[in-house]
Scaffold this motif. Structure first.
Motif, PDB file in Angstrom:
ATOM      1  N   SER A  51       0.830  -1.202   0.000  1.00 47.33           N
ATOM      2  CA  SER A  51       0.000   0.000   0.000  1.00 47.33           C
ATOM      3  C   SER A  51       0.867   1.256   0.000  1.00 47.33           C
ATOM      4  N   THR A  56       2.687  -0.412 -10.198  1.00 49.57           N
ATOM      5  CA  THR A  56       1.701  -0.346 -11.271  1.00 49.57           C
ATOM      6  C   THR A  56       1.251  -1.756 -11.658  1.00 49.57           C
ATOM      7  N   ASP A  77      -4.038   2.336  -2.677  1.00 52.85           N
ATOM      8  CA  ASP A  77      -3.416   3.583  -3.118  1.00 52.85           C
ATOM      9  C   ASP A  77      -2.143   3.330  -3.927  1.00 52.85           C
ATOM     10  N   THR A  78      -2.243   2.396  -4.869  1.00 53.03           N
ATOM     11  CA  THR A  78      -1.172   2.166  -5.836  1.00 53.03           C
ATOM     12  C   THR A  78      -1.685   2.609  -7.204  1.00 53.03           C
ATOM     13  N   GLN A  79      -0.961   2.268  -8.249  1.00 60.33           N
ATOM     14  CA  GLN A  79      -1.372   2.644  -9.600  1.00 60.33           C
ATOM     15  C   GLN A  79      -1.940   1.451 -10.372  1.00 60.33           C
ATOM     16  N   THR A  81      -4.627  -1.058 -12.003  1.00 57.98           N
ATOM     17  CA  THR A  81      -5.906  -0.929 -12.695  1.00 57.98           C
ATOM     18  C   THR A  81      -6.529  -2.319 -12.852  1.00 57.98           C
ATOM     19  N   LEU A 100      -7.788  -3.165  -2.843  1.00 55.41           N
ATOM     20  CA  LEU A 100      -7.490  -2.381  -4.040  1.00 55.41           C
ATOM     21  C   LEU A 100      -8.127  -0.999  -3.943  1.00 55.41           C
ATOM     22  N   THR A 103      -7.604   2.824  -6.089  1.00 59.03           N
ATOM     23  CA  THR A 103      -6.955   2.485  -7.353  1.00 59.03           C
ATOM     24  C   THR A 103      -7.944   2.778  -8.476  1.00 59.03           C
ATOM     25  N   GLN A 104      -7.557   2.462  -9.705  1.00 62.73           N
ATOM     26  CA  GLN A 104      -8.411   2.708 -10.860  1.00 62.73           C
ATOM     27  C   GLN A 104      -9.229   1.472 -11.249  1.00 62.73           C
ATOM     28  N   THR A 128     -13.020   3.273  -5.590  1.00 60.85           N
ATOM     29  CA  THR A 128     -12.728   2.749  -6.921  1.00 60.85           C
ATOM     30  C   THR A 128     -13.894   3.110  -7.836  1.00 60.85           C
TER      31      THR A 128
END
Length: 219
Positions: A51, A56, A77-79, A81, A100, A103-104, A128
């Motif tokens: 975290s 990515t 709070d990572t990148q 997807t 997750l 995140t996206q 999200t």
């Protein structure tokens, strides 16, 4: 992280938290390079906490390919997807807990996790892009859930009620800042006898009617 991974190839558990509430103590947070080292050198690892790092999808794919025995992974709070979520879901089918949040990830990632990781007990998808579609997928496939956190998502009564109807073991429910109403609160009161913690904050549709119903049914 790379040095640690080289020194402890038999590790089954590790915790790396950087930034946010954890603080980084002046250390440089692990990136995809560190995630790749962890995946390559520690194939037996079961718990990973990454975290608040810039990891990515590339790092997530490496972990998915190299650590099939994972039971818990925190990538808050990572990148990451949907690409990373799908890879983890496909390869790490023994997962019982995943975070997750921030995140996206969208319904695509939620559906992948629901389809492949049916032993999930705890899932965090706060902030999200998950909607009722993802909520329905989790309700259909992850019936052993004891904790679900969907704070600040686009989930409505439809998806939320599907979850409480299908997951009778729920103990922790977080649907704050969503689009749920008293209808969902009444469903919790009727369907979740084991619930010990409920988050419905910042929901204008939840009134005293819902609060009173929960209070009466969940002493």
């Amino acid at each position: 992280m790379i040095e640690w991974a080289k020194a402890t190839p038999q590790a089954i558990r590790t915790g790396f938290q950087f930034g946010g509430h954890a603080g980084n103590g002046g250390r440089t947070p692990p990136t995809d390079v560190g995630a790749y080292a962890l995946a390559t050198l520690c194939p037996n690892i079961q718990d990973i906490y990454l975290s608040y790092t810039p990891v990515t999808d590339a790092g997530a794919l490496a972990i998915a390919a190299g650590c099939p025995n994972l039971t818990r992974i925190d990538m808050f709070d990572t990148q990451v997807t949907d690409v990373g979520a799908q890879a983890i879901a496909s390869s790490c089918r023994n997962l019982t807990e995943i975070d997750l949040g921030f995140t996206q990830v969208t319904d695509v990632g939620a559906q992948a996790l629901a389809s492949s990781c049916r032993n999930l007990i705890t899932i965090y998808l706060n902030s999200t892009h998950v909607t009722d579609v993802g909520a329905h997928a989790l309700a259909s496939s992850c019936r052993n859930l004891t904790a679900i956190h969907l704070y600040n998502t686009q989930v409505t009564d439809v998806g939320a009620m599907a979850i409480v109807a299908s997951c009778p073991k729920l103990k922790r429910i977080q649907f704050g800042k969503t689009q749920v109403t008293d209808q969902f609160a009444l469903a919790i009161a009727a369907s979740c006898p084991n619930v010990t913690w409920i988050g419905l904050n910042r929901n204008g549709g939840v009134t005293n009617v819902g609060a009173q119903a929960i209070a009466a049914s969940c002493p």
